[in-house]
Design an enzyme around this catalytic site. Structure first.
Site: not given
Lengths: 601, 373
Positions: A317, A360, A373
């Site tokens: 991420s 989310h 997310c």
């Protein structure tokens, strides 16, 4: 065709020349006979009694310092006990005496002489390398009884900080056969840099060897010096690394495997370069057993490998920061664009999950970065940007290419696109390949060094610097910084994404809260890189994911950027962010709160 | 242009080639010994020389293939390139031992003053053969010598500027020898000797550098400075003399193995030979050189074209003077000037130049059947 006015005249001139040449050759032969025949035995005696010895003086290797002038590598004198056989009167007696003094059995001494390397006839053979001071003192007392025994003083390499920065500093070892062919200046037995800075700056560090002509008496003891060519010490080298920060960073890994790069984002200088586990270069100062060597080079741990530059990992991420820049810069999205995250993303009949299974909800970019997310970035990467844009921006930030750090072994990582897949796998690129790449998984792989450089470029206003490990030599400075290229993205975009990264650490739902430090705003991004194919370890337990964390501080005008990866540790927020905290606190001189450190275990 | 006629093979001078190959072989044996290291059988010097030798022979064969009119036509071009490379050395050259002699081309370092020996031979041969044809081969008068004088002096002065006295002198000796064979009338020869004698005094005052003067003075009395400038002369004499009649044996030369002479692979390579192989070994090498030079002179005297003749004499002079000056230095009868021993000394530029020159001569000579006398 006519050659000369009068051919007989030309022939006469040639005859004159031949006559002249013959006379000269006869004179040379006479002179040779005079030297070698008539006075031959005189010169033969002279050469036998030519008790001048040409001794090679090995130049002292340059020292290596950190950016603050703290010693990282230095030398100490080592004393080698050598024997010059030609000067020994009674080898048997000499060996008996030596055995008495050194406590080494006579047979072993004989064995060592037999196997010892020399650089030619009439050069001393090393019998016992690096003898201790006691033995040295005893030898000196008995020296007059030991004609032909020579004590050679040679510089030995010392790494006073042992394992610190070892993969980058490298180590020296006795030169091997291939390296001997490099230059006439090397002789067998010389030390030569084998990796890291020791290798890449071999020329600078080595210095210039000198020579000494001495006259010796019949025992081979020096009578007087006849002249010398002084050796020149190699250049001292200063690194960009801050050794105290390096020490803190290495300790923070607590035996875990992984890597850390600390970089000054304003010039690309590396402040710390951790590759865990490490090794102590001092073990190379004496002959290494095969077992030791195997342990170093072949074990699962690979301590010789510089993970920070030679290994590549999926960025996970942490790549979302780059994807966010790409989204805004290509005008695919605005900061206000929202996507709904139900906890998964469907492509065909395949579901890609968000790490939060419950979803989310509807998120904008700021929230998507803060909470990491996946679904937001699946939408952005696949539907709006596409692989070619992701590739383009990834390249811009330095992924998929060597950045040119000075030491060897840099990996180029992978920034994939359809052409790349075609070349490697001979397959088409599918939309299903783009989805994981948009969250830093799948084919994409980066080195910790690339990650640090990319984040530096993000937070310094878009300048990709060449990573620098070597600051200067004593006489003459290397370039302080070198720009690879400028990233053509509007400043507000970089600033916006920087602020998003700040919310990762300080935001209510931020995944990187554990990296927060007192008094200084920190920005960051967590990452968790799945280990491909859900490999199992020997206990058939699923191998844990790699924990990643990138960070920078202070947010307004960053002075330090960190890229951290802890192999098989689990989530980045939990396992990598605390390391960032420890290193940042040390960098900014904030007292350690022992309680929190304990809590991180 | 490069047609290979069968007749070339039968007209090829194999005796010349054999003596060249033998000398090269001797050179390798000496270098092997001088660079020996127990760990590393073949020293870097040896390897480089070996590969330079292979490329040298390739150049030899290539140059032997070019016809006479090619060399004749491009003589001035080569001469000009040679002089320009000397100018380049003065501008871009790299310093080594206080003199600018080297030009770096990528990773290779070349010494143009070695190659200009050959370009001087070509240029001067072309100039003299043309001039002498016009003058119907009258012996040179003082006035007629002015042209050749400039051809010789241009490269020589450029080399003197590096400074490299030995090589500059080498160029003058090569050129002078060619002119002598071309024919100089007696009165002019006398005038020339007077002039050059008169030149020595101002040269000593203004042209020679201090270290060059020191070398000459030391030569006259080496024992005066046994560790400084006289060191080479003394150690070299010990090396040669101690070889006695049969030598100390291969790799057994104490002077050599103890590296008393730092230049034992280059300028003092003959001392290694004389020490390890003695008087007998030295004589064999001298005979090989003598044979090679006589063979060249014989070729020169039989050539039907004055250009061929002059080129061949030039190459013979190149080898002769370098052998004499180099060996003379090693045996202590001439001052220490840095001239290499052709085909034996380590040095790629020198080795390739000599082999290239011999290649040209072989090529010109093997085409003699094309000229009917």
């Amino acid at each position: 065709m006519k050659l000369v006015k009068d051919e007989s005249l030309f022939a006469f001139r040639i005859f004159q020349v031949v006559l002249f040449i013959s006379v000269v050759f006869v004179l040379i032969i006479f002179r040779l006979w005079f030297l070698q025949g008539f006075k031959g035995s005189f010169y033969r005696d002279k050469s036998k009694n030519n008790r001048t010895r040409a001794v090679r003086i090995v130049a002292e290797r340059g020292y290596i310092y950190d950016r603050n002038g703290k010693e990282l590598v230095k030398n100490r004198p080592a004393f080698n006990l050598s024997i010059l056989k030609e000067d020994v009167e009674d080898l048997d007696r000499t060996l008996s005496l030596l055995s008495e003094i050194t406590n080494v059995s006579k047979s072993e001494l004989e064995e060592r002489i037999k196997n010892s390397k020399t650089i030619g006839h009439f050069q001393p053979k090393i019998v016992l390398p690096d003898i201790d001071r006691n033995t040295l003192a005893k030898l000196k007392v008995n020296f007059y009884r030991l004609p032909g025994v020579v004590i050679e003083v040679v510089p030995a390499r010392v790494y006073p900080r042992h394992q610190l920065l070892s993969q980058s500093l490298g180590y020296v070892r006795e030169i091997n056969k291939d390296q001997l062919t490099l230059s006439e200046d090397y002789k067998s037995g010389d030390l030569i840099g084998q990796s890291g800075v020791e290798k890449i700056l071999e020329e600078e560090l080595r210095g210039e060897n000198g020579s000494l002509k001495i006259e010796v008496d019949a025992r081979g003891v020096k009578k007087r010096e006849l002249g010398s060519l002084k050796s020149k010490k190699g250049q001292d080298i200063y690194l960009t690394v801050d050794s105290s920060l390096q020490e803190v960073a290495e300790k923070a890994f607590e035996e875990r495997k992984g890597a850390l790069v600390a970089m000054d984002p304003n010039n690309g200088q590396i402040l710390a370069l951790v590759s865990s586990p490490t090794f102590d270069p001092m073990i190379f100062s004496k002959p290494l057993s095969n077992e030791d060597w195997r342990g170093l080079s072949l074990s699962e741990e690979r301590p010789l490998r510089n993970r920070a530059i030679s290994n590549h990992y999926p960025p996970g991420s942490t790549f979302k920061l780059i994807a966010a820049v790409a989204g805004l810069a290509s005008k695919s999205v605005t900061p206000e664009t929202r996507f709904n995250c139900p906890g998964y993303y469907t492509l065909g009949d395949h579901r890609f999950h968000c790490h939060k299974r419950s979803g989310h909800g509807v998120v904008n970019m700021q929230q998507a970065v803060e909470q990491s997310c996946n679904v937001y970035f699946f939408n952005l990467g696949l539907n709006l940007l596409g692989i070619s844009e992701l590739h383009r921006y990834g390249k811009m930030f330095g992924f998929g290419q060597q950045l040119g750090i000075e030491i060897l072994g840099e990996d180029s990582g992978i920034m994939p696109n359809p052409a790349w897949k075609k070349k490697i796998y001979k397959q088409e690129w599918y939309p299903g390949d783009t989805v994981p790449v948009s969250i830093g998984q799948g084919f994409i792989a980066v080195t910790p060094l690339q990650l640090a450089s990319a984040i530096s470029a993000l937070v310094n206003g878009g300048i990709l610097y060449k990573p620098k490990l070597i600051l200067s030599k004593k006489d003459g400075v290397f370039e302080e910084k070198e720009i690879l290229h400028k990233i053509e993205v509007a400043p507000w975009i970089l600033e916006t994404v920087k602020q998003y990264a700040k919310s990762v650490v300080s935001g209510e739902h931020g995944t990187g809260k554990r990296a927060a430090i007192e008094g200084i705003a920190v920005g960051g991004k967590t990452g968790t890189a799945q280990v491909v194919g859900g490999k199992k370890d020997e206990n058939n337990k699923k191998i844990q994911d790699h924990a990643l964390f990138v960070s920078f501080a202070p947010v307004d005008k960053p002075k330090i950027v960190l890229a951290i990866i802890v192999e098989n540790a689990g989530g980045g927020g939990l396992n990598a962010a605390p390391i960032s905290k420890i290193v940042m606190e040390s960098f900014f001189g904030i007292k350690k709160d022992t309680e929190i450190v304990e809590g991180n275990r | 242009m490069l047609k290979v006629d069968k007749r070339y093979m039968s007209y090829f001078d194999w005796e010349l080639v054999v003596s060249i190959v033998l000398l090269c072989g001797v050179g390798l044996v000496i270098l092997y010994s001088a660079g020996y290291d127990t760990e590393l059988q073949f020293s870097p010097t040896f390897r480089r020389q070996f590969f330079a030798m292979l490329s040298g022979f390739a150049v030899f064969l290539l140059f032997a293939l070019f016809p006479q009119n090619f060399w004749k036509r491009s003589s001035y071009t080569f001469f000009t390139i040679g002089c320009l490379s000397l100018v380049a050395v003065l501008i871009f050259g790299s310093y080594a031992g206080g003199a600018k002699r080297w030009l770096a081309l990528g990773s290779i370092r070349i010494q143009p003053s070695e190659f200009t020996k050959l370009t001087l031979i070509l240029g001067l041969a072309r100039f003299c053969s043309k001039q002498q044809e016009k003058r119907e081969f009258e012996p040179y008068t003082f006035k007629a010598l002015l042209g050749p004088f400039f051809v010789i002096i241009i490269p020589s002065l450029l080399i003197l500027k590096q400074p490299d006295l030995g090589t500059a002198l080498g160029h003058i000796l090569i050129g002078g020898s060619m002119l002598f064979v071309a024919g100089i009338n007696r009165k002019t020869l006398f005038k020339l000797s007077v002039f050059s004698a008169a030149f020595c005094f101002p040269a000593w005052l203004w042209v020679l550098k201090d270290y060059q003067k020191k070398r000459i003075l030391t030569f006259l009395n080496p024992e005066q400075d046994p560790l400084g400038a006289g060191y080479h002369a003394i150690q070299s004499k010990i090396a040669v003399g101690s070889g006695m009649m049969t030598g100390k044996g291969f790799m057994k030369g104490t002077q050599t193995q103890l590296s008393f002479l730092p230049e034992q692979t280059t300028d003092f390579v003959f001392s290694v030979l004389a020490e390890e192989w003695g008087f007998l070994g030295s004589i064999v090498v001298l005979i090989l050189y003598f044979y090679l030079i006589l063979r060249l002179l014989s070729i020169a005297s039989q050539s039907v074209d004055s250009y061929n003749s002059f080129v061949t004499v030039g190459v013979a002079a190149l080898i002769f003077w370098q052998v004499v000056v180099n060996i003379g230095m090693v045996i202590g009868v001439l001052p220490v000037v840095g001239l290499t021993l052709p085909l034996l000394s380590y040095g790629r530029s020198s080795l390739i130049t000599v082999l290239a020159a011999l290649g040209i001569v072989s090529g010109l000579w093997s085409r003699r059947f094309l000229f009917s006398r």
